[in-house]
Design an enzyme around this catalytic site. Structure first.
Site, short mmCIF file in Angstrom:
data_model
loop_
_atom_site.label_atom_id
_atom_site.label_comp_id
_atom_site.label_asym_id
_atom_site.label_seq_id
_atom_site.Cartn_x
_atom_site.Cartn_y
_atom_site.Cartn_z
N THR A 1 0.81 -1.21 0.00
CA THR A 1 0.00 0.00 0.00
C THR A 1 0.85 1.26 0.00
O THR A 1 0.31 2.33 -0.12
CB THR A 1 -0.99 0.03 1.18
N GLY A 2 2.18 1.20 0.09
CA GLY A 2 2.96 2.44 0.12
C GLY A 2 2.68 3.10 1.43
O GLY A 2 3.20 2.71 2.45
N THR A 3 1.81 4.06 1.43
CA THR A 3 1.06 4.43 2.64
C THR A 3 1.62 5.41 3.63
O THR A 3 2.80 5.41 3.97
CB THR A 3 0.69 3.15 3.44
N THR A 4 0.68 6.22 4.13
CA THR A 4 0.92 7.03 5.31
C THR A 4 -0.25 6.78 6.24
O THR A 4 -1.40 6.99 5.86
CB THR A 4 0.93 8.53 4.92
N LYS B 1 -8.02 2.02 3.99
CA LYS B 1 -6.97 1.45 4.80
C LYS B 1 -7.34 1.38 6.28
O LYS B 1 -6.58 0.85 7.08
CB LYS B 1 -5.69 2.27 4.64
#
Lengths: 238, 275
Positions: free
Chosen positions: B41-44, B75
């Site tokens: 998801t890469g994501t922050t 998410k």
């Protein structure tokens, strides 16, 4: 996790494995800085467009680093890939252009620049410039010309070409809209400058949606017999 | 003992192919190919405890290597009525892990007859992740309100966890904590929401693996507010041309008509949204 009995030695303890030979630490001389370039040739114009994002890994180095470089009044080159090699390559091309101008008392034509770039790139066949080049300009007759290269100097003249990180997303769209591929019963009108600019803007907007390396802003260099004009369009910044 | 010509069945992960994969990858990488990667998801993601409860925040981009696979994924996952979980790392792992947890938590809470504790969810998650030795690649932020008040835990793929009043995870972990250092647990709701929004927005703009919208989930003792697309800091560019194709544009190579002998009993028309 299941461990086989062979992992144990005679004393009942697990066998120790130590690597005792020389260890090679890999240093890569290249980095991938992202970015997409695109060039389109028309009847009496050429366009070279690039996004302006410079990235590395998951970070952004700069949001304002265009990849089009003006070479002469009729030629622009777009370079994407490893930024270090892009800068060095453009320096070398500019120096060679000056040398040619001083020796031959005229500017290099687009076709000549393309042929020269091919030899410069092949000169480093065994430690290549990690750059995807596309040259856009006007040929001697004033018609639009696009020359696309691979990192080691193979090139050909095209009507349109996309290079860089989102090239696989853009090229099929251009094949359909400019080359009229896979379509029937469509009026194949010649490409006007306005239509080409609109297409390039739309195509980059779409690329910025799905390619993480493309975004921030789009710079289009429009080359006509009047000279080179620039247009800047904002793109997604995320 | 019998000579083992039959293999004993091992559940879970099978590592038989690891050697073959390593050889294949080595051979293929010479030709410039790489093995397919699981979608991450890469994501922050971020979490914050404020005066009345907990706020969880996340971006909404899922990437497949460096191509955006989903521009608006969710998410923040449901675990229990007052416990939600943000997931980063491998998308499938985060999704399935939280779904399994949700089932286990419901069964557990039926068995104890009490509402679930956030600490219980954390313990179950970390025990499972440790058992898989990090092969399940999900980093989670679990936040919720239970009988002990609002709580926030982060759990890493190998099974370690932290309990903190503020948390950030994902690819830009190093740039977000400065935002959160300024928090006090006595903040009110609006300030806290703004802070989490700012933190996720920083991730959206500065991290290539995060993007699109900010989702927030505000959990208090009384309510849960799942604010999907709480903020949309980035607008999709407007295309100038139209790219519609007239009927007849695609070539028809062959046409076969197979009549079915049926009686029309009922007819209804549903108009397609073509614009």
């Amino acid at each position: 996790m299941m461990i086989s009995a062979r992992a144990y030695g005679d004393n009942g303890k697990m066998k120790e494995h130590h690597y005792t030979g020389p260890v090679e630490h890999k240093f890569s001389p290249y980095a991938f800085n992202g970015g997409t370039v695109l060039a389109v040739a028309g009847e009496d114009f050429a366009l070279v467009a690039s996004d302006t994002r410079l990235s590395e890994g998951y970070s952004i180095h700069s949001r304002d680093s265009p990849k089009c470089y003006k070479l002469t009044d009729t030629t622009v080159i777009g370079c994407s890939g490893f930024h270090g090699d892009c800068l060095t390559l453009t320096k070398i091309i500019e120096a060679r252009l000056k040398m040619y101008k001083h020796s031959n008392n005229k500017s290099m034509t687009s076709g000549a620049i393309a042929a020269m770039l091919s030899t410069i790139l092949y000169g480093k066949r065994f430690f290549p410039y990690y750059v995807y080049n596309i040259i856009g300009g006007l040929d001697e007759e004033g018609r639009g010309a696009v020359y696309s290269f691979d990192p080691v100097g193979s090139y050909q003249r095209d009507t349109y070409k996309a290079g860089g990180s989102a090239s696989a997303m853009l090229q099929p769209l251009l094949d359909n809209q400019i080359g009229f591929k896979n379509m029937e019963n469509v009026e194949q009108l010649p490409l006007t400058l306005e239509k080409a600019v609109q297409l390039v803007k739309d195509v980059f907007i779409s690329a910025a949606e799905r390619d993480v390396y493309t975004g921030d802003a789009l710079k289009i260099c429009i080359i006509t017999k009047e000279g080179i004009r620039e247009e800047i369009v904002p793109l997604r910044k995320d | 003992m019998l000579n083992t010509s039959t293999k004993t069945l091992t559940g879970g992960f099978s590592f038989e192919n690891t050697r073959r994969n390593a050889v294949l990858e080595a051979n293929l990488s010479e030709k410039g190919y790489s093995a397919p990667n699981a979608r991450k998801t890469g994501t922050t993601i971020a979490g914050l405890i404020f005066k009345d409860g907990v706020i969880l925040g996340a971006d909404t981009r899922a990437t497949d290597d460096m191509v955006v696979a989903d521009k608006n994924c969710m998410k923040i996952h449901y675990i229990a009525p007052k416990i939600y979980c943000c997931g980063a790392g491998v998308a499938a792992d985060a999704e399935v892990t939280t779904q399994m947890m949700s089932s286990n938590v419901e069964l557990h809470s039926l068995s104890t007859g009490r509402p679930p504790l956030v600490a219980m969810v954390t313990r179950q998650l970390k025990q499972m992740l440790f058992r898989y030795q990090g092969h399940i690649g999900s980093s989670l932020i679990v936040g919720g309100v239970d009988i002990n008040g609002p709580q926030l835990y982060s759990i890493y793929p190998h099974g370690s966890y932290d309990k903190l009043p503020f948390l950030t995870m994902g690819t830009v972990t190093f740039s977000l904590p400065p935002f959160f250092e300024q928090t006090q647990s006595e903040q009110n709701l609006e300030e806290a929401k703004q802070l989490v929004r700012d933190a996720i927005t920083a991730g959206i703009f500065c991290d290539l693996g995060s993007g699109s919208n900010v989702d927030l989930c505000v959990i208090t003792e009384k309510t849960v507010d799942y604010l999907r697309a709480y903020d949309q800091p980035v607008q999709k560019g407007l295309r100038e041309g139209t790219y519609r194709y007239k009927p007849g544009t695609t070539a028809v190579l062959t046409k076969t008509v197979t009549p079915l002998t049926l009686d029309v009993v009922d007819e209804s028309v549903q108009v397609m949204d073509t614009e």
